[in-house]
Write an enzyme that holds these catalytic residues in place. Structure first.
Site, PDB file in Angstrom:
ATOM      1  N   ASP A  87      41.817  44.795  44.566  1.00 28.43           N
ATOM      2  CA  ASP A  87      41.518  44.667  43.203  1.00 28.43           C
ATOM      3  C   ASP A  87      41.839  46.278  42.514  1.00 28.43           C
ATOM      4  O   ASP A  87      41.941  47.196  43.454  1.00 28.43           O
ATOM      5  CB  ASP A  87      40.060  44.329  42.982  1.00 28.43           C
ATOM      6  CG  ASP A  87      38.983  45.291  43.971  1.00 28.43           C
ATOM      7  OD1 ASP A  87      39.460  45.730  44.758  1.00 28.43           O
ATOM      8  OD2 ASP A  87      38.123  45.721  43.064  1.00 28.43           O
ATOM      9  N   GLU A 182      36.346  45.261  46.065  1.00 32.36           N
ATOM     10  CA  GLU A 182      35.832  46.773  46.303  1.00 32.36           C
ATOM     11  C   GLU A 182      35.543  47.747  45.331  1.00 32.36           C
ATOM     12  O   GLU A 182      34.612  48.576  45.525  1.00 32.36           O
ATOM     13  CB  GLU A 182      37.014  47.462  47.207  1.00 32.36           C
ATOM     14  CG  GLU A 182      36.587  48.707  48.126  1.00 32.36           C
ATOM     15  CD  GLU A 182      36.960  49.852  47.310  1.00 32.36           C
ATOM     16  OE1 GLU A 182      36.609  51.125  47.921  1.00 32.36           O
ATOM     17  OE2 GLU A 182      37.417  50.211  46.260  1.00 32.36           O
TER      18      GLU A 182
END
Length: 419
Positions: A87, A182
């Site tokens: 991400d 994350e």
């Protein structure tokens, strides 16, 4: 033994492909992953891992990618995991990223074409001094680049392909883990460490060439909700208690000369509002709280609570709720118990011809939580810089050295093992 070379610019091609896939995570989403578009990259990675020859590569329901490179050694080698997150940050758009390669950089200002007010200057990005003659990649000025952490993803993929293609390089079992979310503190919420089956790990999510990080912030998240009193503004005298204004007073009363990202560095922590929403009746702010020391972290949360209590005393009919949630803790507490993990990372960097830089990181990685979950996991440089913003950049040559370091880590663990 074959030495890694970026043949046909394979690493660059991987990175350029990955950053153009929008994988921005969303802290307000309750789903796992927080955005389904993260799976778009995950599916590409699984396909490519299988093409490489890693047949067990798969994507689970939560958006995690798992894969195994089997051991080709007769020794009992610890199982090593390499991990990066897919991400990108919610702080800046990751939609329609247009990567630009500035070949043979010579120290000039880099003016990004889609917004010529976005300029990378060496005076503001001192690490650019080490990039003379290298190939620097930026976005076009309207988005982040996504090197955090698609540089790490591309490097692990490239290292995996190289190890599979060169069986003369002896190594133990290698595990690959790509995680979602994350950037919003949920990167390993659903990671299955039993299925992963690794003894030690390395996140590839660091910044400057040669850095290895064994210490992170400890981190909490906080949600502050103010419940005000709403009434018609034409008849509000002595009655209205605006949640918006109360919340504004709280935030403006927090220290600015310290405990703020804008005024701290080194081992100094902070208390930082990252999102505000609401109305006269109810308003909410989300904070991130950071410190290297857990007691200091607790004190920073208590300061927020005390500030709210002090402000809200002037509003007798308003109330508040403060929820503080643990996110991750300083991984140094765990890693100090496993010095070989750090030592082998340092040796791998040195073997790549780089001077290691053992340091702390003013942030966190998946390795922070993985370490406390039973997988000691320091952080290795990926070559990403100025992340979470439109000036983000990376160096192809630094990324190549990260690939070489990953390969060296696998090789060194095998060399040290016993038959």
């Amino acid at each position: 033994m074959q030495k890694y070379q970026n043949h046909a610019k394979g690493l660059q091609a991987r990175f350029i492909q990955y950053v153009q896939i929008d994988t921005q995570s969303d802290p307000l989403s309750p789903t796992v992953p927080s955005t389904m578009k993260q799976k778009d990259l995950a599916k590409v990675l699984v396909e490519q891992l299988i093409e490489i020859g890693i047949n067990d590569a798969h994507l689970d329901e939560f958006g995690y990618v798992y894969a195994t490179i089997p051991s080709n050694s007769d020794k009992q080698v610890p199982v090593i995991c390499f991990c990066s997150h897919m991400d990108t940050s919610p702080d800046c758009s990751g939609t329609n990223v247009k990567p630009i390669i500035h070949t043979n950089y010579q120290g000039q200002d880099l003016v990004l074409p889609d917004d010529n007010t976005i300029i990378l200057r060496m005076s503001e990005h001192p690490d650019l001094k080490d990039q003379i003659g290298n190939d620097v990649i930026t976005a076009s000025g309207t988005t982040l680049l996504g090197a955090d952490n698609k540089a790490g993803v591309a490097e692990i993929m490239e290292a995996a392909a190289f190890l599979v293609q060169h069986p003369d390089i002896k190594h133990g079992t290698i595990k690959i883990l790509f995680t979602p979310d994350e950037e919003i503190g949920r990167g390993v919420d659903k990671a299955d460490l039993k299925k992963l089956g690794a003894d030690f790990g390395y996140t590839i999510d660091g910044e400057t060439l040669g850095s290895i990080e064994d210490e992170t912030f400890s981190a909490d998240g906080a949600v502050l909700t103010i419940y005000g009193v709403s009434t018609h503004p034409g008849f509000a005298k002595g009655k209205m208690e605006s949640a918006i204004k109360i919340l504004s007073d709280v935030i403006s009363s927090l220290p600015s000369e310290c405990l703020s990202p804008e005024s701290t560095e080194g081992k100094e922590g902070f208390l930082h509002p990252v999102n505000i929403s609401g109305s006269v009746e109810q308003a909410e702010a989300r904070f991130i709280i950071r410190a290297f020391d857990d007691e200091e972290l607790k004190a920073n949360g208590e300061l927020l609570d005390a500030t709210v209590q002090n402000i809200i005393e002037d509003f007798p009919n308003a109330t508040y709720e403060l929820k503080i949630t643990a996110q991750y803790r300083n991984m140094k507490k765990v890693l100090d118990q496993y010095p070989q993990v750090i030592a082998n990372g340092i040796a791998a960097i040195e073997r790549a011809g780089i001077k290691p830089k053992q340091q702390s990181i003013r942030g966190g990685t998946d390795g922070s939580r993985l370490s406390f979950m039973g997988l000691p996991c320091p952080n290795i440089f990926a070559g990403e810089h100025a992340f979470h913003g439109k000036q983000e950049w990376a160096s192809i040559q630094d990324m190549e050295k990260a690939v070489e370091t990953i390969i060296n880590i696998a090789l060194i663990w095998e060399e040290q093992a016993f038959v």
